[in-house]
Design a protein around this motif. Structure first.
Motif, PDB file in Angstrom:
ATOM      1  N   GLU A 117       0.834  -1.073  -0.043  1.00  0.00           N
ATOM      2  CA  GLU A 117      -0.013  -0.115  -0.041  1.00  0.00           C
ATOM      3  C   GLU A 117       0.890   1.274  -0.094  1.00  0.00           C
ATOM      4  OE1 GLU A 117      -3.160   0.021  -0.501  1.00  0.00           O
ATOM      5  OE2 GLU A 117      -3.669  -2.114  -0.083  1.00  0.00           O
ATOM      6  N   ILE A 118       0.757   2.391  -0.849  1.00  0.00           N
ATOM      7  CA  ILE A 118       1.283   3.710  -0.973  1.00  0.00           C
ATOM      8  C   ILE A 118       0.615   4.616  -0.418  1.00  0.00           C
ATOM      9  CG2 ILE A 118       2.728   4.828  -2.438  1.00  0.00           C
ATOM     10  CD1 ILE A 118       3.480   2.593  -4.270  1.00  0.00           C
ATOM     11  N   PRO A 119       0.440   5.223   0.725  1.00  0.00           N
ATOM     12  CA  PRO A 119      -0.349   6.163   1.216  1.00  0.00           C
ATOM     13  C   PRO A 119       0.154   7.499   0.936  1.00  0.00           C
ATOM     14  CG  PRO A 119       0.761   5.028   3.054  1.00  0.00           C
ATOM     15  CD  PRO A 119       1.262   4.432   1.968  1.00  0.00           C
ATOM     16  N   ALA A 120       1.431   7.700   0.455  1.00  0.00           N
ATOM     17  CA  ALA A 120       2.139   8.935   0.405  1.00  0.00           C
ATOM     18  C   ALA A 120       3.216   8.922  -0.414  1.00  0.00           C
ATOM     19  CB  ALA A 120       2.222   9.791   1.787  1.00  0.00           C
ATOM     20  N   ILE A 121       3.417  10.052  -1.221  1.00  0.00           N
ATOM     21  CA  ILE A 121       4.755  10.305  -1.985  1.00  0.00           C
ATOM     22  C   ILE A 121       5.161  11.640  -1.567  1.00  0.00           C
ATOM     23  CG2 ILE A 121       5.672  10.798  -4.187  1.00  0.00           C
ATOM     24  CD1 ILE A 121       3.558   8.859  -5.371  1.00  0.00           C
ATOM     25  N   VAL A 122       6.370  11.674  -0.972  1.00  0.00           N
ATOM     26  CA  VAL A 122       7.213  12.912  -0.446  1.00  0.00           C
ATOM     27  C   VAL A 122       8.108  13.263  -1.624  1.00  0.00           C
ATOM     28  CG1 VAL A 122       8.787  13.780   1.328  1.00  0.00           C
ATOM     29  CG2 VAL A 122       6.855  12.540   2.009  1.00  0.00           C
ATOM     30  N   SER A 123       8.426  14.531  -1.872  1.00  0.00           N
ATOM     31  CA  SER A 123       9.275  15.216  -2.692  1.00  0.00           C
ATOM     32  C   SER A 123       9.714  16.533  -2.399  1.00  0.00           C
ATOM     33  CB  SER A 123       8.840  15.334  -4.151  1.00  0.00           C
ATOM     34  OG  SER A 123       9.921  15.774  -4.997  1.00  0.00           O
ATOM     35  N   ASN A 124      11.028  16.960  -2.555  1.00  0.00           N
ATOM     36  CA  ASN A 124      11.343  18.227  -2.287  1.00  0.00           C
ATOM     37  C   ASN A 124      11.411  19.009  -3.519  1.00  0.00           C
ATOM     38  OD1 ASN A 124      13.322  16.731  -3.563  1.00  0.00           O
ATOM     39  ND2 ASN A 124      14.870  18.142  -2.932  1.00  0.00           N
ATOM     40  N   HIS A 125      10.373  18.468  -4.651  1.00  0.00           N
ATOM     41  CA  HIS A 125      10.148  19.200  -5.909  1.00  0.00           C
ATOM     42  C   HIS A 125       8.795  19.067  -6.237  1.00  0.00           C
ATOM     43  CE1 HIS A 125      14.393  20.691  -6.413  1.00  0.00           C
ATOM     44  NE2 HIS A 125      14.802  19.495  -6.287  1.00  0.00           N
ATOM     45  N   MET A 126       8.349  19.740  -7.169  1.00  0.00           N
ATOM     46  CA  MET A 126       6.667  19.298  -7.462  1.00  0.00           C
ATOM     47  C   MET A 126       6.716  18.660  -9.021  1.00  0.00           C
ATOM     48  SD  MET A 126       4.661  20.986  -5.313  1.00  0.00           S
ATOM     49  CE  MET A 126       3.195  20.889  -6.679  1.00  0.00           C
ATOM     50  N   ASP A 127       7.667  18.285  -9.335  1.00  0.00           N
ATOM     51  CA  ASP A 127       7.848  17.553 -10.741  1.00  0.00           C
ATOM     52  C   ASP A 127       6.755  16.556 -10.847  1.00  0.00           C
ATOM     53  OD1 ASP A 127      10.326  19.023 -10.175  1.00  0.00           O
ATOM     54  OD2 ASP A 127      10.982  18.334 -12.202  1.00  0.00           O
ATOM     55  N   PHE A 128       6.434  15.743  -9.882  1.00  0.00           N
ATOM     56  CA  PHE A 128       5.885  14.440  -9.962  1.00  0.00           C
ATOM     57  C   PHE A 128       4.381  14.361  -9.440  1.00  0.00           C
ATOM     58  CE2 PHE A 128      10.233  13.338 -10.378  1.00  0.00           C
ATOM     59  CZ  PHE A 128      10.268  13.083 -12.075  1.00  0.00           C
TER      60      PHE A 128
END
Length: 287
Positions: A117-128
């Motif tokens: 299960e993937i409840p969240a994605i974290v990034s230091n940029h907005m690309d995705f």
């Protein structure tokens, strides 16, 4: 009627009778062994075991099975865990501006090839953020602002997300930021990174350009656990592809991206299937 299935993993000092005791415990608690693997390390003097079993006796509860296993671990001084085989672990994906590993993991997840299960994605940029939205997964933009305390505040937010989403594994899918020692320690044993070499070389910017300049003949990738030592954590999986003098840096990079995707996906799958046990600075992987 299907029976509940479990994955039992353990490690302890090697001694006579471990397999006998564990299999006897499972039989006494109404479990039938589906598959089993074990390994005794002559160097560390440790024994490792993974057992997939089904609880066939309806009179034995989950609580009784767990209590009995905890008692066995205490008696034999084992570090052991008992997992529900069909409960999908919760995974947090982290990415920066290079998205091939993220895209590959999301495809495998959506296709049912990766039991998570993937409840969240974290990034230091907005690309995705649009890619995350296409899979209906919340995207958390956590930029690294300038100034004292910015990294500490950003990493505190990551830890909050891990806690609130009950995260069992963090995958650095080309997250191109160095984590603080404190965050590495908080993630110990439950964070996997992908490194663009089957050896810890070509660090820094444009690694494939560096590889092309050196005339390498093998392009590889290494998936490893995250530690405070950059790209030096216990290795889980590696693979390589042959290259030659006719290929430019971009061709090497394309091959490298494919290898990285495959190696990282294998490591994540083995982790969520409870096939990886740490053995000091190394790992035991029951494939």
């Amino acid at each position: 009627m299907s029976h509940p299935e479990y994955i039992l993993t353990l490690s302890c000092l090697d001694q006579r009778g471990i397999v006998h005791r564990v299999s006897g415990f499972l039989a006494d608690h109404g479990c039938n062994i589906i598959d089993s693997a074990q390994f005794g390390d002559a160097e560390s003097k440790l024994f490792f075991m993974r057992v997939h079993c089904a609880l066939e006796d309806a009179a034995v509860s989950d609580l009784q099975l767990r209590a009995g296993f905890a008692e066995l671990c205490a008696q034999m001084r084992m570090a052991g865990q008992l997992h529900h085989a069909h409960v999908k672990p919760r995974v947090l994906l982290m990415v920066s501006k290079i998205g091939h590993c993220l895209n590959d993991l999301l495809f495998r997840y959506k296709s049912g090839l990766l039991p998570v299960e993937i409840p969240a994605i974290v990034s230091n940029h907005m690309d995705f953020y649009q890619l995350a939205a296409s899979y209906n997964i919340p995207f958390h933009h956590l930029p690294l602002a300038a100034g004292a305390g910015a990294r500490q505040a950003q990493e505190a937010r990551i830890l909050e997300l891990m806690d609130s989403h009950r995260i069992e594994l963090v995958v650095l899918a080309r997250y191109m930021q160095i984590l603080s020692p404190a965050l590495c320690e908080a993630m110990r044993g439950k964070a996997i990174n992908i490194h663009h070499s089957f050896l810890p070389s070509f660090k820094g910017a444009k690694p494939y350009a560096q590889a092309h300049h050196r005339g390498v003949k093998l392009i590889g990738a290494t998936a490893h656990f995250v530690t405070g030592d950059l790209d030096e954590g216990p290795i889980i999986e590696q693979d390589v592809e042959r290259v030659d003098h006719a290929m430019d840096a971009e061709a090497l990079s394309a091959i490298g991206r494919d290898v990285e995707c495959v190696v990282l996906a294998r490591a994540v799958k083995w982790f969520v299937e409870h096939r990886i046990l740490q053995n000091g600075d190394k790992t035991v992987v029951f494939k």
